[in-house]
Design an enzyme around this catalytic site. Structure first.
Site, PDB file in Angstrom:
ATOM      1  NE  ARG A   2      -1.686  -2.390   3.114  1.00  0.00           N
ATOM      2  CZ  ARG A   2      -1.644  -3.277   2.418  1.00  0.00           C
ATOM      3  NH1 ARG A   2      -3.136  -3.567   1.052  1.00  0.00           N
ATOM      4  NH2 ARG A   2      -0.815  -4.702   2.227  1.00  0.00           N
ATOM      5  CB  THR A   3       3.448   2.740   2.700  1.00  0.00           C
ATOM      6  OG1 THR A   3       2.582   2.161   3.510  1.00  0.00           O
ATOM      7  CG2 THR A   3       3.723   3.802   2.529  1.00  0.00           C
ATOM      8  CE  LYS A  16      27.506  -1.449  -5.414  1.00  0.00           C
ATOM      9  NZ  LYS A  16      27.800  -0.723  -6.585  1.00  0.00           N
ATOM     10  NE  ARG A  34       6.711   0.867   5.143  1.00  0.00           N
ATOM     11  CZ  ARG A  34       5.918   0.052   4.620  1.00  0.00           C
ATOM     12  NH1 ARG A  34       5.091  -0.689   4.797  1.00  0.00           N
ATOM     13  NH2 ARG A  34       4.522   0.558   5.243  1.00  0.00           N
ATOM     14  CG  HIS A  92       3.139   3.567   8.812  1.00  0.00           C
ATOM     15  ND1 HIS A  92       3.355   4.814   7.439  1.00  0.00           N
ATOM     16  CD2 HIS A  92       2.666   2.502   8.196  1.00  0.00           C
ATOM     17  CE1 HIS A  92       2.972   4.369   6.441  1.00  0.00           C
ATOM     18  NE2 HIS A  92       2.846   2.892   6.757  1.00  0.00           N
TER      19      HIS A  92
END
Ligand code: CP
Length: 307
Positions: free
Chosen positions: A54-55, A83, A104, A132
């Protein structure tokens, strides 16, 4: 003035700024075609160090619907994080290539660190079990659009209140409106963290109770906010297996709920809401997911200062 700001914590914006975003989201929802060129020269970078449907898609869809473009990764192993590049360096570089960043990360505070190094606004798209804030804007828009107000509500939060970042953020946000009451429904192991109870609820004299049984209190609720038990935050699989199906909302439980009560869930769900509940007119979680796109359109337009 939202132009140029980052959004890291649900308390970063004033109530007026939040209203500005929600009002714009409602306008966009009614006439999305009017906004198709608003971000024609803008680029969104999505840096997703954790899985998302969703996000990430709603951010990307939001920018595309505003006429902008999107770059980014959904799998950190495909970036130079693999890396050993630091968040600070990644963001310094990505902010040369983009106008706004949605990040995120599994580590709490990572988007805040990123904002300190970025040349462009950074939006926290979920940091660990912490916050959130764009899910919160989604939830506020959904509640305001359906219930007509963000005050005078009794909200039951049910499930994993310990690790559920959407719960933490929404409790903070709803505590700023008048006369909201919270019923915190969870097993003992998954109760709301003490710092939220002390620093947000008790400090602001917000009414709340903690219970374990959803049937006992469902008739008192205006909103039932269901949550998934957050498997990825458990240290021990045995505990997850024992707790994962503590709450399953089904038709029988819904038959005891008020006619005006709505059911929200940030999604994804696992088993905590039976599929039979989806056809109930009070089940609003898919509508909520759609509001997420409109509110992210409004948020990015405001932070980019294009409206
Ligand atoms: N609600 C939410 O954050 O869903 P995703 O994890 O799919 O983005």
């Amino acid at each position: 003035m939202l132009k140029g700001k980052s959004l890291i914590d649900p308390m970063d914006f004033t109530l007026n700024e939040i209203k500005e975003i929600l009002d714009l989201a409602n306008i966009i929802e009614k006439n999305p075609k009017k906004f198709t060129n608003l971000c024609a020269d803008k680029i969104l970078a999505t840096l997703f160090y954790e899985p998302s449907t969703r996000t990430r898609f709603s951010f990307e869809s939001a920018m595309l619907r505003l006429g902008g473009k999107v770059i980014g990764f959904s799998e950190p192993n495909s970036s130079s994080a693999k890396k050993g590049e630091s968040i600070a360096d990644t963001v310094r570089v990505v902010s040369c290539y983009s106008d706004i960043i949605a990040m995120r990360h599994p580590k709490e505070g990572a988007p805040m660190v990123a904002a300190g190094y970025s040349e462009v606004p950074v939006i926290n798209a979920g940091d660990g079990g912490h916050n959130h804030p764009t899910q919160t804007l989604t939830d506020l828009l959904t509640i305001r659009s359906i219930k007509g107000d963000l005050s005078n509500l009794t909200i039951g939060f049910c499930g994993d209140l310990k690790f559920g970042r959407t719960v933490h953020s929404l409790i903070k946000a709803l505590s700023r409106y008048t006369n909201n009451k919270f019923i915190l429904i969870s097993p003992k192991e998954l109760m709301l963290p003490q710092y939220i109870k002390s620093e947000i609820l008790e400090k602001n004299h917000i009414q709340f109770i903690e219970v374990e049984n959803v049937e006992e209190i469902i008739k008192k609720l205006d909103i039932l906010y269901m949550t998934r038990v957050q498997k990825e935050r458990f240290f021990n699989e045995e505990d997850y297996i024992r707790l994962k199906d503590t709450y399953i909302l089904n038709e029988e439980k819904m038959s005891k709920a008020p006619k005006g009560m709505i059911v929200l869930h940030p999604l994804p769900r696992v088993k905590e809401i039976s599929y039979e509940v989806d056809k109930d007119y009070r089940a609003c979680y898919f509508k909520q997911a759609k509001y997420g796109m409109y509110v992210r359109m409004a948020l990015m337009a405001k932070l980019l200062g294009v409206i």
